[in-house]
Each structure stands twice: as C-alpha cells, then as structure tokens.
Scaffold this motif. Structure first.
Motif, PDB file in Angstrom:
ATOM      1  N   UNK A 112     -38.386 -52.043  25.720  1.00 37.39           N
ATOM      2  CA  UNK A 112     -39.580 -52.479  25.569  1.00 37.39           C
ATOM      3  C   UNK A 112     -40.318 -53.322  24.125  1.00 37.39           C
ATOM      4  N   UNK A 113     -40.417 -52.669  23.617  1.00 36.88           N
ATOM      5  CA  UNK A 113     -41.176 -52.714  21.871  1.00 36.88           C
ATOM      6  C   UNK A 113     -40.320 -54.323  21.931  1.00 36.88           C
ATOM      7  N   UNK A 114     -39.406 -55.010  22.082  1.00 33.39           N
ATOM      8  CA  UNK A 114     -37.863 -55.785  21.626  1.00 33.39           C
ATOM      9  C   UNK A 114     -38.183 -56.925  23.367  1.00 33.39           C
ATOM     10  N   UNK A 115     -39.420 -56.832  24.242  1.00 35.65           N
ATOM     11  CA  UNK A 115     -40.082 -57.560  25.089  1.00 35.65           C
ATOM     12  C   UNK A 115     -38.866 -57.210  26.679  1.00 35.65           C
ATOM     13  N   UNK A 116     -37.696 -56.530  26.763  1.00 33.67           N
ATOM     14  CA  UNK A 116     -36.733 -56.383  27.914  1.00 33.67           C
ATOM     15  C   UNK A 116     -37.502 -55.920  28.827  1.00 33.67           C
ATOM     16  N   UNK A 117     -37.015 -56.689  29.852  1.00 38.44           N
ATOM     17  CA  UNK A 117     -37.446 -56.012  31.660  1.00 38.44           C
ATOM     18  C   UNK A 117     -36.744 -55.471  32.150  1.00 38.44           C
ATOM     19  N   UNK A 118     -35.403 -55.320  32.090  1.00 36.86           N
ATOM     20  CA  UNK A 118     -34.418 -54.992  33.101  1.00 36.86           C
ATOM     21  C   UNK A 118     -33.646 -54.135  32.130  1.00 36.86           C
ATOM     22  N   UNK A 119     -33.330 -52.986  33.127  1.00 40.41           N
ATOM     23  CA  UNK A 119     -31.878 -52.640  32.624  1.00 40.41           C
ATOM     24  C   UNK A 119     -30.720 -51.744  33.432  1.00 40.41           C
ATOM     25  N   UNK A 120     -29.366 -52.291  33.260  1.00 42.90           N
ATOM     26  CA  UNK A 120     -28.350 -51.345  33.950  1.00 42.90           C
ATOM     27  C   UNK A 120     -28.028 -50.054  33.039  1.00 42.90           C
ATOM     28  N   UNK A 121     -27.019 -48.785  34.078  1.00 38.43           N
ATOM     29  CA  UNK A 121     -25.992 -48.580  33.193  1.00 38.43           C
ATOM     30  C   UNK A 121     -25.100 -48.400  34.397  1.00 38.43           C
ATOM     31  N   UNK A 122     -24.069 -48.281  33.814  1.00 39.67           N
ATOM     32  CA  UNK A 122     -22.965 -47.705  34.704  1.00 39.67           C
ATOM     33  C   UNK A 122     -22.268 -46.784  34.684  1.00 39.67           C
ATOM     34  N   UNK A 123     -21.641 -45.497  35.949  1.00 40.33           N
ATOM     35  CA  UNK A 123     -21.988 -44.540  36.026  1.00 40.33           C
ATOM     36  C   UNK A 123     -20.607 -44.619  36.645  1.00 40.33           C
ATOM     37  N   UNK A 124     -19.908 -43.391  36.339  1.00 39.45           N
ATOM     38  CA  UNK A 124     -18.989 -43.555  37.130  1.00 39.45           C
ATOM     39  C   UNK A 124     -19.262 -42.533  38.405  1.00 39.45           C
ATOM     40  N   UNK A 153     -10.964 -45.898  39.846  1.00 47.39           N
ATOM     41  CA  UNK A 153     -11.948 -44.944  40.180  1.00 47.39           C
ATOM     42  C   UNK A 153     -13.257 -45.618  40.463  1.00 47.39           C
ATOM     43  N   UNK A 154     -14.217 -45.405  41.408  1.00 44.57           N
ATOM     44  CA  UNK A 154     -15.180 -45.586  41.328  1.00 44.57           C
ATOM     45  C   UNK A 154     -16.668 -45.876  40.714  1.00 44.57           C
ATOM     46  N   UNK A 155     -17.189 -46.549  40.458  1.00 46.47           N
ATOM     47  CA  UNK A 155     -18.497 -47.134  39.339  1.00 46.47           C
ATOM     48  C   UNK A 155     -19.706 -47.151  40.024  1.00 46.47           C
ATOM     49  N   UNK A 156     -20.345 -46.631  39.990  1.00 50.95           N
ATOM     50  CA  UNK A 156     -22.206 -47.081  40.565  1.00 50.95           C
ATOM     51  C   UNK A 156     -22.514 -47.274  39.227  1.00 50.95           C
ATOM     52  N   UNK A 157     -23.921 -48.465  39.645  1.00 52.88           N
ATOM     53  CA  UNK A 157     -24.214 -49.244  38.579  1.00 52.88           C
ATOM     54  C   UNK A 157     -25.615 -49.089  39.007  1.00 52.88           C
ATOM     55  N   UNK A 158     -26.308 -48.887  37.735  1.00 55.23           N
ATOM     56  CA  UNK A 158     -27.881 -48.520  37.992  1.00 55.23           C
ATOM     57  C   UNK A 158     -29.041 -49.221  37.439  1.00 55.23           C
TER      58      UNK A 158
END
Length: 163
Positions: A112-124, A153-158
């Motif tokens: 937030x301080x760096x003014x980013x607005x979205x984020x993902x994470x990839x998880x098995x 392997x299956x990976x989910x992107x959130x």
C-alpha cells in the motif's frame, strides 16, 4: 513476536526456514528428488541475490530468532496484477500462532505504501495454506498445472484487490 524488514545477516536464517518449511510442507506433494536436492547452502546463495531484488520481511522472537519470512515482488507473473507474494514460510512449530497473519499484514502495508493495488500468490492446490489465504480474503482466479521433476502438479492462483 516481531516483524521487521530483513537484513543481510538474516540470510542464513531465511535459508534454513525456507528449506525446513519445504521439507515439512511439501513432502508427499512435490517429488522427493526435488526436495532431496535442497540445501541450506544453495538457498543461502539464492537469498543473497533475493536481498537485492525482493521486499523481504522476517518474523522473530528473542528466544528462537528468525522463524519465518515473507517476500513480495514489484511485478506479477500472472494477469494484470501489479505485485506478487512470492513466499511466506513459517517453521512448523510456529504454525497457528499468528506469525503468518503478521507477515501478510506487513506485506499489505508495504504494498500500500508503494501504491500497488493488487497482488497474487501461487499455491500448490493441495497445500493447506490455501485455507489461510482464503481466510485472508484472497480470491481464487485460476488453476493451472505446473511441472516439477516431470510430475504434473495443480497450482491455484489467488488474488487480492488492495484499494
């Protein structure tokens, strides 16, 4: 328990947490051949490089020192998101004590301080951490197949939208 930005002297502890967490979490999910090649020394070299390019936070206490870390990147490897949570690992004996939540909160503040607005994470997809990310408001946006050691392997992107 205290969360702070990582320093170069944290590299050996980060490498240890990284290897130990992979061995504890991914045994039975990721091929043993891959896991068996992991070493503290190799991960230290990786984390020395990552200190220059990643935003890294550690969680520590006075008794055990560093027992977890999280990293995020200024870019995303998927979709139109502007940042990516590239790792969040806690030594197993510290699970369920709030360290993961504290690290994720620090990452959200920094983004937030760096003014980013979205984020993902990839998880098995079989990783129990999926429930953690869902509880923290992450929304499943895609499932993909990755290959490790010629095993699919299956990976989910959130994703999170951080307004």
């Amino acid at each position: 328990m205290r969360v702070r930005k990582a320093r170069h002297e944290d590299v050996p502890a980060i490498a240890k947490v990284h290897v130990d967490a992979w061995l504890d979490t991914y045994r039975g999910l990721v091929p043993d051949a891959y896991l068996n090649r992991m070493s503290y020394e190799k991960r230290e070299r990786l984390w020395e490089k990552n200190m220059e390019t990643s935003h890294i936070f550690v969680v520590e206490d006075e008794v055990y020192g560093v027992f977890g870390f999280a990293t995020w990147e200024n870019r995303s490897s998927f979709g139109g998101y502007d940042s990516e949570l590239s790792s969040l690992y806690i030594q197993e004996k510290f699970h369920q004590l709030g360290a993961g939540s504290a690290l994720l909160s620090a990452v959200f503040r920094d983004i937030s301080e760096k003014r980013h607005h979205s984020m993902i994470v990839k998880v098995l997809s079989e990783n129990p951490a999926c429930k953690f990310y869902e509880a923290k408001g992450a929304v499943k946006v895609k499932e993909v197949t990755i290959t490790i050691e010629e095993e699919s392997l299956d990976e989910t992107i959130y994703a999170w939208e951080l307004i």
